[in-house]
Design a protein around this motif. Structure first.
Motif, mmCIF file in Angstrom:
data_model
loop_
_atom_site.group_PDB
_atom_site.id
_atom_site.type_symbol
_atom_site.label_atom_id
_atom_site.label_comp_id
_atom_site.label_asym_id
_atom_site.label_seq_id
_atom_site.Cartn_x
_atom_site.Cartn_y
_atom_site.Cartn_z
ATOM 1 N N LEU A 116 11.948 8.534 -2.846
ATOM 2 C CA LEU A 116 13.069 7.929 -2.139
ATOM 3 C C LEU A 116 13.063 8.173 -0.629
ATOM 4 C CD1 LEU A 116 15.654 6.260 -2.385
ATOM 5 C CD2 LEU A 116 16.870 8.362 -2.944
ATOM 6 N N PRO A 117 12.821 9.395 -0.146
ATOM 7 C CA PRO A 117 12.879 9.605 1.304
ATOM 8 C C PRO A 117 11.948 8.693 2.104
ATOM 9 C CG PRO A 117 12.852 11.716 0.169
ATOM 10 C CD PRO A 117 12.574 10.652 -0.864
ATOM 11 N N ASN A 118 10.747 8.427 1.556
ATOM 12 C CA ASN A 118 9.778 7.581 2.270
ATOM 13 C C ASN A 118 9.802 6.133 1.816
ATOM 14 O OD1 ASN A 118 9.045 10.008 3.379
ATOM 15 N ND2 ASN A 118 6.923 9.908 2.761
ATOM 16 N N ARG A 119 10.612 5.834 0.783
ATOM 17 C CA ARG A 119 10.666 4.479 0.209
ATOM 18 C C ARG A 119 9.267 4.042 -0.249
ATOM 19 N NH1 ARG A 119 15.379 5.892 1.452
ATOM 20 N NH2 ARG A 119 16.988 4.514 2.278
ATOM 21 N N GLU A 120 8.615 4.948 -0.985
ATOM 22 C CA GLU A 120 7.260 4.700 -1.471
ATOM 23 C C GLU A 120 7.169 4.930 -2.974
ATOM 24 O OE1 GLU A 120 4.731 6.030 2.504
ATOM 25 O OE2 GLU A 120 4.814 7.408 0.791
ATOM 26 N N ILE A 121 6.161 4.316 -3.578
ATOM 27 C CA ILE A 121 5.758 4.606 -4.946
ATOM 28 C C ILE A 121 4.545 5.520 -4.841
ATOM 29 C CG2 ILE A 121 4.817 3.668 -7.101
ATOM 30 C CD1 ILE A 121 7.657 2.737 -6.682
ATOM 31 N N TRP A 122 4.598 6.645 -5.528
ATOM 32 C CA TRP A 122 3.488 7.583 -5.504
ATOM 33 C C TRP A 122 2.801 7.579 -6.860
ATOM 34 C CZ3 TRP A 122 5.279 12.678 -2.681
ATOM 35 C CH2 TRP A 122 5.567 12.381 -1.337
ATOM 36 N N VAL A 123 1.475 7.640 -6.843
ATOM 37 C CA VAL A 123 0.677 7.690 -8.063
ATOM 38 C C VAL A 123 -0.212 8.933 -7.980
ATOM 39 C CG1 VAL A 123 -1.094 6.537 -9.444
ATOM 40 C CG2 VAL A 123 0.670 5.179 -8.298
ATOM 41 N N ALA A 124 -0.177 9.737 -9.047
ATOM 42 C CA ALA A 124 -1.054 10.898 -9.144
ATOM 43 C C ALA A 124 -1.968 10.697 -10.342
ATOM 44 C CB ALA A 124 -0.232 12.179 -9.317
ATOM 45 N N ALA A 125 -3.257 10.830 -10.111
ATOM 46 C CA ALA A 125 -4.260 10.672 -11.162
ATOM 47 C C ALA A 125 -5.353 11.710 -10.936
ATOM 48 C CB ALA A 125 -4.845 9.258 -11.115
ATOM 49 N N LYS A 126 -6.246 11.805 -11.898
ATOM 50 C CA LYS A 126 -7.354 12.748 -11.784
ATOM 51 C C LYS A 126 -8.132 12.531 -10.490
ATOM 52 C CE LYS A 126 -9.497 13.963 -15.524
ATOM 53 N NZ LYS A 126 -10.372 13.991 -16.727
ATOM 54 N N SER A 127 -8.229 11.274 -10.069
ATOM 55 C CA SER A 127 -9.016 10.945 -8.879
ATOM 56 C C SER A 127 -8.265 11.166 -7.566
ATOM 57 C CB SER A 127 -9.489 9.498 -8.951
ATOM 58 O OG SER A 127 -8.386 8.626 -9.034
ATOM 59 N N GLY A 128 -6.991 11.512 -7.629
ATOM 60 C CA GLY A 128 -6.260 11.800 -6.397
ATOM 61 C C GLY A 128 -4.822 11.319 -6.421
ATOM 62 N N GLY A 129 -4.183 11.444 -5.269
ATOM 63 C CA GLY A 129 -2.809 10.998 -5.091
ATOM 64 C C GLY A 129 -2.762 9.821 -4.129
ATOM 65 N N PHE A 130 -1.912 8.861 -4.431
ATOM 66 C CA PHE A 130 -1.868 7.624 -3.666
ATOM 67 C C PHE A 130 -0.420 7.252 -3.361
ATOM 68 C CE2 PHE A 130 -5.255 7.774 -6.779
ATOM 69 C CZ PHE A 130 -6.385 7.672 -5.978
ATOM 70 N N HIS A 131 -0.173 6.758 -2.167
ATOM 71 C CA HIS A 131 1.167 6.358 -1.731
ATOM 72 C C HIS A 131 1.176 4.870 -1.428
ATOM 73 C CE1 HIS A 131 1.839 10.707 -0.041
ATOM 74 N NE2 HIS A 131 1.499 10.689 -1.321
ATOM 75 N N TYR A 132 2.199 4.180 -1.932
ATOM 76 C CA TYR A 132 2.317 2.731 -1.762
ATOM 77 C C TYR A 132 3.670 2.386 -1.155
ATOM 78 C CZ TYR A 132 -1.709 2.682 -4.796
ATOM 79 O OH TYR A 132 -2.959 2.901 -5.323
#
Length: 105
Positions: free
Chosen positions: A53-69
């Motif tokens: 919520l603070p960044n208004r992003e969707i975050w994805v965490a997977a074995k290959s890393g973390g990603f911000h959208y």
């Protein structure tokens, strides 16, 4: 985008993911708790999708890393580092984790 708009948009993302997983009938269990969707695969691997919520992003965490959208002007969720689109990237991550093809089409 204000907080309400972000919550509505991120809820739609989580719903789209769950619907696609149900329709694909791949071997994955998922559980949503508030704004966090946890996918668990047969080998014990996990992918976590959550709204930040603070960044208004969707975050994805997977074995290959973390990603911000972040949502762009066309309402697509775009990776803030490499410009990839959320559903394209997530389909690839799910395909690898499930060891079978998966897409959001």
């Amino acid at each position: 985008m204000n907080e309400t708009e972000f919550l509505d948009a991120s809820d739609a993302v989580l719903e789209k993911i769950q619907t696609a997983l149900d329709e694909a009938q791949i071997d994955v269990d998922y559980q949503q708790n508030g704004g966090v969707l946890e996918l668990e695969f047969a080998d014990g691997g996990k992918i976590i999708v959550n709204r930040h919520l603070p960044n208004r992003e969707i975050w994805v965490a997977a074995k290959s890393g973390g990603f911000h959208y972040a949502q762009d002007a066309a309402h697509n969720w775009i990776n803030t580092r490499d410009g990839s689109e959320l559903f394209v990237s997530l389909a690839r991550l799910v395909s690898v984790a499930a060891a079978e093809p998966f897409s959001f089409d």
